[in-house]
Design a protein around this motif. Structure first.
Motif, mmCIF file in Angstrom:
data_model
loop_
_atom_site.group_PDB
_atom_site.id
_atom_site.type_symbol
_atom_site.label_atom_id
_atom_site.label_comp_id
_atom_site.label_asym_id
_atom_site.label_seq_id
_atom_site.Cartn_x
_atom_site.Cartn_y
_atom_site.Cartn_z
ATOM 1 N N LYS A 102 -5.517 -1.955 11.805
ATOM 2 C CA LYS A 102 -4.711 -2.466 10.685
ATOM 3 C C LYS A 102 -5.578 -2.788 9.476
ATOM 4 C CE LYS A 102 -4.595 -7.472 11.395
ATOM 5 N NZ LYS A 102 -3.773 -8.692 11.402
ATOM 6 N N GLN A 103 -6.835 -3.138 9.717
ATOM 7 C CA GLN A 103 -7.730 -3.346 8.586
ATOM 8 C C GLN A 103 -9.164 -3.185 9.046
ATOM 9 O OE1 GLN A 103 -6.433 -7.555 7.997
ATOM 10 N NE2 GLN A 103 -8.553 -7.973 7.501
ATOM 11 N N PRO A 126 0.819 -1.221 0.000
ATOM 12 C CA PRO A 126 0.000 0.000 0.000
ATOM 13 C C PRO A 126 0.850 1.267 0.000
ATOM 14 C CG PRO A 126 -0.768 -1.552 1.669
ATOM 15 C CD PRO A 126 0.567 -2.052 1.182
ATOM 16 N N TYR A 171 -15.319 -9.410 3.883
ATOM 17 C CA TYR A 171 -16.061 -9.877 5.059
ATOM 18 C C TYR A 171 -15.554 -11.251 5.537
ATOM 19 C CZ TYR A 171 -19.358 -6.043 4.453
ATOM 20 O OH TYR A 171 -19.929 -4.797 4.359
ATOM 21 N N ARG A 224 -11.466 -11.162 -5.027
ATOM 22 C CA ARG A 224 -10.860 -11.154 -3.693
ATOM 23 C C ARG A 224 -11.938 -11.379 -2.639
ATOM 24 N NH1 ARG A 224 -11.240 -6.187 -0.775
ATOM 25 N NH2 ARG A 224 -9.584 -7.109 0.449
ATOM 26 N N ILE A 260 -13.020 -4.669 8.945
ATOM 27 C CA ILE A 260 -13.526 -6.032 8.806
ATOM 28 C C ILE A 260 -14.593 -6.154 7.720
ATOM 29 C CG2 ILE A 260 -12.962 -6.667 11.183
ATOM 30 C CD1 ILE A 260 -16.066 -6.429 11.718
ATOM 31 N N ASP A 261 -14.857 -5.065 6.980
ATOM 32 C CA ASP A 261 -15.781 -5.210 5.846
ATOM 33 C C ASP A 261 -15.012 -5.506 4.553
ATOM 34 O OD1 ASP A 261 -14.742 -2.641 5.773
ATOM 35 O OD2 ASP A 261 -16.684 -1.623 5.693
ATOM 36 N N ASP A 262 -14.147 -4.576 4.133
ATOM 37 C CA ASP A 262 -13.426 -4.844 2.880
ATOM 38 C C ASP A 262 -12.098 -5.575 3.099
ATOM 39 O OD1 ASP A 262 -11.546 -2.892 3.610
ATOM 40 O OD2 ASP A 262 -12.552 -1.325 2.485
ATOM 41 N N ASP A 263 -11.659 -5.688 4.369
ATOM 42 C CA ASP A 263 -10.435 -6.442 4.689
ATOM 43 C C ASP A 263 -9.214 -6.002 3.871
ATOM 44 O OD1 ASP A 263 -11.442 -8.120 6.709
ATOM 45 O OD2 ASP A 263 -12.284 -9.518 5.246
ATOM 46 N N SER A 264 -9.138 -4.719 3.537
ATOM 47 C CA SER A 264 -8.060 -4.292 2.631
ATOM 48 C C SER A 264 -6.694 -4.227 3.298
ATOM 49 C CB SER A 264 -8.387 -2.928 2.025
ATOM 50 O OG SER A 264 -9.403 -3.055 1.075
ATOM 51 N N ASN A 265 -6.636 -3.704 4.539
ATOM 52 C CA ASN A 265 -5.344 -3.543 5.219
ATOM 53 C C ASN A 265 -4.420 -2.638 4.402
ATOM 54 O OD1 ASN A 265 -2.867 -3.829 6.518
ATOM 55 N ND2 ASN A 265 -3.224 -5.959 7.065
ATOM 56 N N GLN A 266 -4.881 -1.424 4.116
ATOM 57 C CA GLN A 266 -4.095 -0.501 3.290
ATOM 58 C C GLN A 266 -4.011 0.924 3.833
ATOM 59 O OE1 GLN A 266 -6.013 -0.482 -0.555
ATOM 60 N NE2 GLN A 266 -5.764 -2.684 -0.855
ATOM 61 N N PHE A 282 -10.766 -3.218 14.992
ATOM 62 C CA PHE A 282 -9.351 -2.822 15.019
ATOM 63 C C PHE A 282 -9.212 -1.327 15.335
ATOM 64 C CE2 PHE A 282 -9.126 -6.697 12.420
ATOM 65 C CZ PHE A 282 -8.090 -7.358 13.051
#
Lengths: 313, 250
Positions: free
Chosen positions: B117-118, A99, A127, A124, B120-126, B38
């Motif tokens: 850190k992310q 990122p 949830y 991907r 919990i819906d899109d779980d991107s972690n960005q 988170f």
């Protein structure tokens, strides 16, 4: 299409996750691998024999020794001329680094890619894996982290791709590496193991967790744990399997004393064969298990261990 | 010092999500929404730094629809001093969130930005990493330990295979992992007190930022369902099945 794959390594060995990401990269175009590290020529050599790789870029400098994102990201951004895709495995290294690269390039990122539908379209999980999103990116450079369990490891070949030296780029003076404490284990790495034996809250203590470890050793497997077991201190946190821990997809996954919370299932439900041992016959883990045994684990586990000890004797 | 914590409103972690029948997304109508777990850890970390006398002020920010004020109120009830909402009806993707938080950072000048850190819906972690990049700040991601002293943050990070410790010169971005702390519940008196704390609203247009989505969601589908397996009666039968039916062990 020109793909840049960022290798994961410890300066001496290429991590297997890189091979899975290489398979994804090869589906997109001509692949160049970047090895950034210190005294890591052996890694570059290992990368140069990955099937489908056309070139290896080696950035060998002190500032890359610990893989700090603050230093590696600007290096990568300086190499993106004509690159269409930047990939890394979705490990903690990739998640930390990618990122930062994407934002410097002013593009978005697609995390945890499990399927490549086309040059700009990817699938991907969202949830905690309870839904799959098919996403098209509108950005000129596609930055992707690859879920390693979704792609087979690339094979190696006998011929070497050329290795070209690059960098070093700028370094940040505002971050310093202090230390790394890695769990020392004779067992295979959790995310790459053929067999994983995981324990949950049902183990009831750290001492009892040795039963899980014993079974894992007899099967040549890695040890995993549910979040409940980790939070209770039965197992170290890097054993945690689940959406917020590690995602695994071994040939055989044995869940012992694990009820099967959604967050745990998200981390293991792509395993080939799942075995569940739990005394509660209504535990959700049985809904995803290929073989279920309703029994007290303190009865079943010693019996299983005995069966395998017989087999290995 | 001053801390900014960023919070996201997401479908509550206890809700079993349903994919919309037209595959346009996940059903959110009438579904319980909460602060991303988170991010709760990030707010808690900020409150603890205030209680320890290390931080003087904790400001919280959220980006999204007007309903995000509920999430901000939760953060205020946990102990944040004031809140900012960047209000938009547009889907906020990680780069957009990072761009908006950067605009707030430039106005508020915090020494430390904390966020989960992310989501919990899109779980991107960005978002944390992107924010650090846009600000050219150091980043301590997946933090399970955080210590602030002498203008520096010692961050213990959860990495594959163990832990790593970094020393960051402030200002810095820290993204929080599960084991950093256990967030407190907001007590009723604190919820009442939080109602008096200010929530300042702005828009992306007012901040002069572009938060257009960079990705288009084509479809959202159910993951493949595993077919039910068989129950075995004993450890011996299990071993037999694994050897002779599944053939996964020798």
């Amino acid at each position: 299409m020109s793909v840049l794959l960022i290798a994961e390594h410890d300066n001496s060995q290429l991590r297997p996750a890189t091979l899975n990401a290489a398979t994804a990269a090869a589906q997109l175009g001509e692949v160049t691998v970047l090895v950034a590290g210190r005294d890591c020529a052996t890694v570059a050599e290992a990368a140069s024999v990955i099937d489908g790789i056309t070139k290896v870029l080696l950035a060998d400098a002190e500032i890359y020794e610990h893989g700090l994102a603050e230093n590696v990201a600007p290096l990568v951004c300086g190499l993106t001329n004509s690159v269409t895709h930047i990939l890394a495995p979705a490990t903690t290294m990739g998640k930390n680094l990618l990122p930062r690269i994407a934002a410097l390039l002013d593009v978005g990122q697609i995390s945890d890619v499990i399927e490549i539908k086309g040059q700009d379209t990817f699938v991907r999980p969202i949830y905690a894996g309870n839904a799959l999103a098919c996403v098209r990116t509108l950005d000129p450079v596609k930055v992707l982290s690859v879920r390693t369990t979704a792609f087979d490891a690339a094979v190696t070949r006998s011929s070497f791709a050329p290795v070209e030296k690059v960098g070093p780029g700028p370094a940040s003076d505002r971050v310093a590496f202090v230390s790394r404490q890695l769990t020392v284990s004779e067992r295979p790495e959790l995310t790459a193991a053929r067999v994983v034996v995981s324990g949950g809250r049902g183990l009831a203590s750290q001492e009892n967790f040795h039963l899980v470890e014993r079974l894992a050793d007899l099967l040549g497997g890695a040890v995993g744990a549910s979040r409940a077991a980790v939070d209770s201190g039965y197992a170290p946190n890097d054993c945690q399997v689940g959406q917020t821990g590690k995602v695994v997809a071994p040939e055989l996954y044995v869940a012992v004393g694990i009820s099967g919370a959604i967050q745990h299932l998200a981390g293991m439900k792509d395993s080939k064969v799942i075995v569940a041992i739990n005394k509660d016959d209504e535990a959700p883990i049985f809904q995803v298990a290929d073989y279920g045994l309703v029994e007290d684990l303190f009865t079943a586990l010693p019996q299983l261990i005995e069966e395998f000890e017989k087999g290995s004797a | 010092m001053k801390i900014l914590a960023a919070v996201k409103r997401v479908v509550d972690y206890n809700v079993r999500i349903r994919v919309a029948s037209d595959e346009s997304g996940v059903e959110t109508n009438g579904v319980k929404m909460s602060m991303n777990p988170f991010d709760e850890i990030a707010v808690e970390a900020g409150v603890q730094l205030k209680e320890a006398g290390i931080a003087a002020e904790l400001v919280v920010v959220s980006i999204g629809p007007a309903a995000c004020q509920e999430t901000l109120k939760t953060a205020l009830a946990m102990g944040a001093d004031r809140a900012l909402l960047v209000e938009t009806e547009v889907e906020v993707q990680p780069l957009a969130a990072a761009t908006a938080i950067k605009a707030i950072v430039e106005r508020e000048a915090p020494d430390l930005v904390l966020l989960g850190k992310q989501a919990i819906d899109d779980d991107s972690n960005q978002t944390g990493q992107m924010l650090a990049a846009l600000l050219d700040w150091p980043q301590g991601t997946f933090a399970s330990g955080l210590n602030i002293a002498d203008g520096k943050a010692t961050v213990t990070r959860e990495i594959d295979g163990g832990l790593e410790t970094l020393l960051l010169t402030l200002p810095a971005v820290v993204s929080t992992d599960l084991r950093l702390n256990t967030p407190r519940y907001a007590t009723l008196p604190n919820i009442m007190k939080a109602k008096k704390k200010p929530i300042e609203r702005s828009t992306p247009e007012e901040l002069g930022i572009d938060i257009r989505p960079r990705q288009k969601m084509l479809s959202v589908s159910e993951p493949p369902v595993r077919t039910g397996g068989v129950m075995v009666a004993s450890a011996a039968e299990l071993v037999d099945k694994l050897r002779n039916a599944a053939k996964v062990i020798p």
